[in-house]
Design an enzyme around this catalytic site. Structure first.
Site, short mmCIF file in Angstrom:
data_model
loop_
_atom_site.label_atom_id
_atom_site.label_comp_id
_atom_site.label_asym_id
_atom_site.label_seq_id
_atom_site.Cartn_x
_atom_site.Cartn_y
_atom_site.Cartn_z
CB SER A 77 3.30 -8.21 32.98
OG SER A 77 4.05 -7.92 31.83
CB VAL B 136 0.12 -4.37 24.09
CG1 VAL B 136 1.45 -4.99 23.64
CG2 VAL B 136 -1.01 -5.34 23.83
CE LYS B 137 4.59 -8.73 25.41
NZ LYS B 137 4.51 -9.69 24.29
CG ASP B 138 1.59 -2.49 31.26
OD1 ASP B 138 2.78 -2.80 31.10
OD2 ASP B 138 1.18 -1.33 31.42
#
Ligand SMILES: Cc1ncc(COP(=O)(O)O)c(C=O)c1O
Length: 544
Positions: A113, A108-110
């Site tokens: 970022s 999910v952190k893509d």
């Protein structure tokens, strides 16, 4: 125009073994001519469904065309119906999983970022060639590494020791520089957040996008994750269950859903040992470490808006996707048939193969018992059977010099450092003191707290030697602790841990070899008094 439609006829034949007649009938062959092949029917279709080099492909969804770079594969993750889990827990509602591990970097952190970098570029704060530094539990690091690689930034990731080997290896492969820090309080000088800021002060043209405070973090989820959920559910969603690390996902999704679907309940998932849950009584616990990666904190991140979750935070188990799913099993009990619960799965088990898929790790951490098929005779005997000597304990203010003297005099390599209150602060080892002093990170006159080692395993007297042996496969020692319930004057109670000893592989080996020797001697003695062939097999030791 023709397109090959795969139509496996159930048989495998060699191309050159196929009858000529079959080829002339309009069949073609999938695969190489001398390999095993399946017959394929060729059927006429309209040109609009074909993808031809250099031509527009209007019938093919955007994402199956050639993408300009891997960053275009961030977002638009699938929503999948979970058919069995909910039913087995008696849920009446429809259970859906938003599979964030289909993002390019695997989590999910893509999303944040990419968003943080592009927002900073648009604002003229960063430019390719600069250095991006971030304190992360790993997934934001992988997302940033991907963005940095595509856009041409140098990337330094500062992450705590407990994060999985898989994440570290992926980060290395993506070419980032990695700094590991101990798992300490967020405000300790050696915490990953503090170390990241120290690096930023030292490196020219470096930036911390700071997922904990950057509004682009919740905005990424407000603009994309939440919109996708609404679109995939055609606006019909009654509950969303989301793990909370920085709180960006839960805040962004909740804010959008409050606007567009005000009846929808948002459940934030926060593990035992964290202080983020509301109401704050939920945070009372004896757990001092958070085993799950990515969620839970010992501070409240700025980007987390705790007022937007309509329910109290619930407790999770292990693995942040597993935590969210297990919480959904309780939270969605009240939903009716026809209602919908969406669970966000932030990453996949591929990040944790050396942990949750590894039986030894599971046993060592107390999540699994008895998976060993052929257990040695001592496997189920309790740790209390070991002949452990009284522990040597150091107070945190003892100097490194004094600690060396004490350890050498008593013939120990290590000792637990315990506060006056009884709280176990960590371990100090001779080798750790020496390497810290030699590296210039500590002086002989510094208190041992400066060289403390807080990554150690604990075991109780009631645990099995089998579990101990799993711990000792990777660790040099384990601290044997005994828990006591302690009551204060106002009647409140807490679990107090007392150090009972330090156990090493030598203690286990000595116990096993002595017991086997004793058994052999008693068998030999029986042999000499019993007639041949009537000797009973050796009795295994009992487990208590
Ligand atoms: C595995 C995993 N789950 C959940 C989260 C929580 O996401 P957020 O930081 O948006 O709260 C993270 C964040 O790092 C994570 O890595």
């Amino acid at each position: 125009m023709l397109v090959i439609r795969k139509e496996f006829d159930g048989n495998c034949r060699k191309f050159d073994a196929l009858p000529q007649r079959e080829r002339e009938k309009g069949y073609s062959f999938w695969g190489w001519s001398l390999c095993w092949v399946t017959t394929q029917k060729i059927s006429p279709v309209s040109d609009s469904h074909l993808c031809c080099p250099g031509k527009a492909c209007p019938g093919i969804p955007e994402e199956t065309k050639i993408l300009p770079n891997i960053l275009k594969k961030i977002g638009c993750t699938p929503m999948v119906r979970v058919n069995k889990i909910g039913k087995s827990y008696g849920l009446k509602c429809e259970l859906l999983a938003k599979c964030e591990y289909f993002n390019a970097g695997g989590s999910v952190k893509d999303r944040i970022s990419l968003r943080m970098v592009e927002d900073a570029e648009r604002a003229g704060i960063i430019k390719p060639g600069d250095t991006l530094i971030e304190a992360t539990s790993g997934n934001t690091g992988i997302g940033l590494a991907l963005v940095a690689a595509v856009k041409g930034y140098r990337c330094i990731i500062v992450l705590p020791e407990k994060m999985s080997m898989e994440k570290v290896d992926v980060l290395k492969a993506l070419g980032v520089e990695i700094v590991r820090t101990p798992c300490t309080r967020f405000d300790a000088p050696e915490s990953n957040i503090r170390v990241a800021w120290k690096l930023k002060d030292e490196i020219p043209n470096s930036h911390i996008l700071d997922q904990y405070r950057n509004p682009s973090n919740p905005l990424a989820h407000y603009d994309t994750t939440a919109e996708e959920i609404l679109e995939q559910c055609e606006g019909k969603v009654h509950m969303v269950v989301i793990g909370s690390g920085t709180g960006g996902t839960v805040t962004g999704v909740a804010r959008k859903l409050k606007e567009k679907c005000p009846e929808c309940k948002i459940i934030g998932v926060d593990p035992d040992g964290s202080i983020v849950a509301l109401p704050s009584e939920l945070n009372r616990t004896n757990t001092t470490t958070i085993e799950v990666e990515g969620i839970g904190h010992d501070f409240i991140p700025t980007v987390l808006d705790r007022s937007v979750s309509s329910c109290a935070m619930r407790r999770g188990l292990c693995g942040s996707s597993g935590s969210a799913m297990s919480v959904a099993m309780r939270a969605a009990r009240d939903l009716k048939e026809g209602q919908r619960c969406v669970v966000i799965l932030p990453d996949s088990v591929r990040n944790y193969m050396s942990k949750f898929l590894n039986d030894k790790w599971m046993i060592k951490n107390g999540f699994l018992n008895d998976v060993q098929e052929h257990k040695p005779w001592w496997w189920n005997i309790k740790v209390q059977k070991l002949n452990l000597s009284a522990p040597l304990i150091l107070l945190p203010e003892v100097s490194c010099q004094k600690a060396i003297e004490i350890l050498q005099e008593k013939g120990y390599d290590q000792a637990p450092v315990v506060a006056e209150s009884g709280l176990i602060l960590g371990m100090v080892t001779l080798s750790n003191i020496l390497s810290s002093v030699l590296a210039g990170n500590a002086q002989f006159s510094d208190p041992v707290m400066k060289v403390i080692y807080d990554q150690f395993s604990k075991i109780s007297l009631d645990d099995s030697l089998g579990r101990l042996s799993c711990i000792l496969e990777n660790d040099h020692f384990a601290i044997v602790v005994h828990e006591q319930m302690q009551f204060s004057g106002n009647g409140s109670s807490f679990m107090k841990q007392m150090v009972f000893g330090v156990v090493t592989a030598m203690d286990l080996l000595t116990f096993v070899s002595r017991s086997e020797k004793k058994q052999k001697c008693s068998l030999a003695a029986q042999d000499s008094v019993s007639p041949a062939g009537s000797v009973a097999p050796p009795e295994p030791e009992t487990s208590n």
